[in-house]
Design a protein around this motif. Sequence first.
Motif, PDB file in Angstrom:
ATOM      1  N   UNK A 181       0.826  -1.205   0.000  1.00  0.00           N
ATOM      2  CA  UNK A 181       0.000   0.000   0.000  1.00  0.00           C
ATOM      3  C   UNK A 181       0.859   1.254   0.000  1.00  0.00           C
ATOM      4  N   UNK A 182       0.432   2.230  -0.805  1.00  0.00           N
ATOM      5  CA  UNK A 182       1.115   3.519  -0.913  1.00  0.00           C
ATOM      6  C   UNK A 182       0.167   4.521  -1.550  1.00  0.00           C
ATOM      7  N   UNK A 183       0.544   5.794  -1.486  1.00  0.00           N
ATOM      8  CA  UNK A 183      -0.219   6.788  -2.236  1.00  0.00           C
ATOM      9  C   UNK A 183       0.176   6.632  -3.709  1.00  0.00           C
ATOM     10  N   UNK A 184      -0.726   6.947  -4.637  1.00  0.00           N
ATOM     11  CA  UNK A 184      -0.409   6.751  -6.047  1.00  0.00           C
ATOM     12  C   UNK A 184       0.633   7.727  -6.562  1.00  0.00           C
ATOM     13  N   UNK A 185       1.335   7.293  -7.599  1.00  0.00           N
ATOM     14  CA  UNK A 185       2.350   8.132  -8.228  1.00  0.00           C
ATOM     15  C   UNK A 185       3.243   7.305  -9.121  1.00  0.00           C
ATOM     16  N   UNK A 186       4.275   7.939  -9.677  1.00  0.00           N
ATOM     17  CA  UNK A 186       5.199   7.229 -10.542  1.00  0.00           C
ATOM     18  C   UNK A 186       6.190   8.162 -11.192  1.00  0.00           C
ATOM     19  N   UNK A 187       6.873   7.658 -12.216  1.00  0.00           N
ATOM     20  CA  UNK A 187       7.950   8.402 -12.865  1.00  0.00           C
ATOM     21  C   UNK A 187       7.438   9.456 -13.835  1.00  0.00           C
ATOM     22  N   UNK A 188       8.179  10.559 -13.878  1.00  0.00           N
ATOM     23  CA  UNK A 188       7.937  11.619 -14.843  1.00  0.00           C
ATOM     24  C   UNK A 188       8.572  11.174 -16.160  1.00  0.00           C
ATOM     25  N   UNK A 189       7.819  11.277 -17.239  1.00  0.00           N
ATOM     26  CA  UNK A 189       8.311  10.871 -18.549  1.00  0.00           C
ATOM     27  C   UNK A 189       9.036  12.029 -19.227  1.00  0.00           C
ATOM     28  N   UNK A 190       9.872  11.716 -20.197  1.00  0.00           N
ATOM     29  CA  UNK A 190      10.634  12.720 -20.938  1.00  0.00           C
ATOM     30  C   UNK A 190       9.681  13.731 -21.554  1.00  0.00           C
ATOM     31  N   UNK A 191       9.964  15.023 -21.354  1.00  0.00           N
ATOM     32  CA  UNK A 191       9.167  16.094 -21.926  1.00  0.00           C
ATOM     33  C   UNK A 191       7.897  16.416 -21.172  1.00  0.00           C
ATOM     34  N   UNK A 192       7.690  15.796 -20.017  1.00  0.00           N
ATOM     35  CA  UNK A 192       6.465  15.968 -19.238  1.00  0.00           C
ATOM     36  C   UNK A 192       6.745  16.850 -18.020  1.00  0.00           C
ATOM     37  N   UNK A 193       5.808  17.715 -17.669  1.00  0.00           N
ATOM     38  CA  UNK A 193       5.955  18.488 -16.440  1.00  0.00           C
ATOM     39  C   UNK A 193       5.631  17.590 -15.247  1.00  0.00           C
ATOM     40  N   UNK A 194       6.102  17.986 -14.056  1.00  0.00           N
ATOM     41  CA  UNK A 194       5.828  17.146 -12.887  1.00  0.00           C
ATOM     42  C   UNK A 194       4.348  17.151 -12.523  1.00  0.00           C
ATOM     43  N   UNK A 195       3.649  18.250 -12.746  1.00  0.00           N
ATOM     44  CA  UNK A 195       2.219  18.264 -12.424  1.00  0.00           C
ATOM     45  C   UNK A 195       1.412  17.459 -13.444  1.00  0.00           C
ATOM     46  N   UNK A 196       1.804  17.509 -14.712  1.00  0.00           N
ATOM     47  CA  UNK A 196       1.134  16.670 -15.709  1.00  0.00           C
ATOM     48  C   UNK A 196       1.393  15.196 -15.410  1.00  0.00           C
ATOM     49  N   UNK A 197       2.611  14.863 -15.003  1.00  0.00           N
ATOM     50  CA  UNK A 197       2.940  13.478 -14.645  1.00  0.00           C
ATOM     51  C   UNK A 197       2.103  13.027 -13.448  1.00  0.00           C
ATOM     52  N   UNK A 198       1.924  13.904 -12.483  1.00  0.00           N
ATOM     53  CA  UNK A 198       1.130  13.582 -11.302  1.00  0.00           C
ATOM     54  C   UNK A 198      -0.307  13.237 -11.707  1.00  0.00           C
ATOM     55  N   UNK A 199      -0.912  14.088 -12.523  1.00  0.00           N
ATOM     56  CA  UNK A 199      -2.283  13.834 -12.981  1.00  0.00           C
ATOM     57  C   UNK A 199      -2.360  12.531 -13.788  1.00  0.00           C
ATOM     58  N   UNK A 200      -1.404  12.319 -14.691  1.00  0.00           N
ATOM     59  CA  UNK A 200      -1.407  11.119 -15.527  1.00  0.00           C
ATOM     60  C   UNK A 200      -1.261   9.857 -14.690  1.00  0.00           C
ATOM     61  N   UNK A 201      -0.303   9.864 -13.749  1.00  0.00           N
ATOM     62  CA  UNK A 201      -0.070   8.679 -12.924  1.00  0.00           C
ATOM     63  C   UNK A 201      -1.296   8.326 -12.083  1.00  0.00           C
TER      64      UNK A 201
END
Length: 160
Positions: free
Chosen positions: A31-51
């Motif tokens: 168990x953990x809070x959701x999340x993951x890796x930021x992809x090339x060319x992606x902002x950290x907030x966009x990565x957060x929403x996507x993950x």
Amino acid sequence: MDFPTHIVTVGGIIENNEGKILMVKHPVRGWEVPGGQVEVGETITDAFKREIKEETGIDIEVGNLTVVSSNIGIGIQYDGVSPIPTIVTFGFTGKAISGELTTSEESLEVAWVNRNEVLDLIDEDFTRDRTSYMLNYDGRVTYFVFSRNPYAIHGVQYLQ
């Protein structure tokens, strides 16, 4: 000279309208809070929403940056040979705005959990500590540095 290499990841505390926290059960880490890796060319907030969407089916609104953590330990990849670079993680708050809970390859289970039960679900020390900093966000960003195997915190700072 070797150039530094970092893996950048994101994760965070997502609340629903009832104040419950979104949690995922990862096949390896538990168990953990959701999340993951930021992809090339992606902002950290966009990565957060996507993950969040990929792992849980939930669309979110990004809130505050609450914690930055640096895992400075050098680990070994699943191949047993390749080193894992330093990992820098950005932790946020967020609000669920739509979607239905769904699982994925990265989430065996997905659940809305009472805030006071979140930390009890988490098995890994560093994940529990990072999540605790996010849950206890007081307007200051927490920066903490740690390593694993064995787990050790090397420093904690509170940034205004």
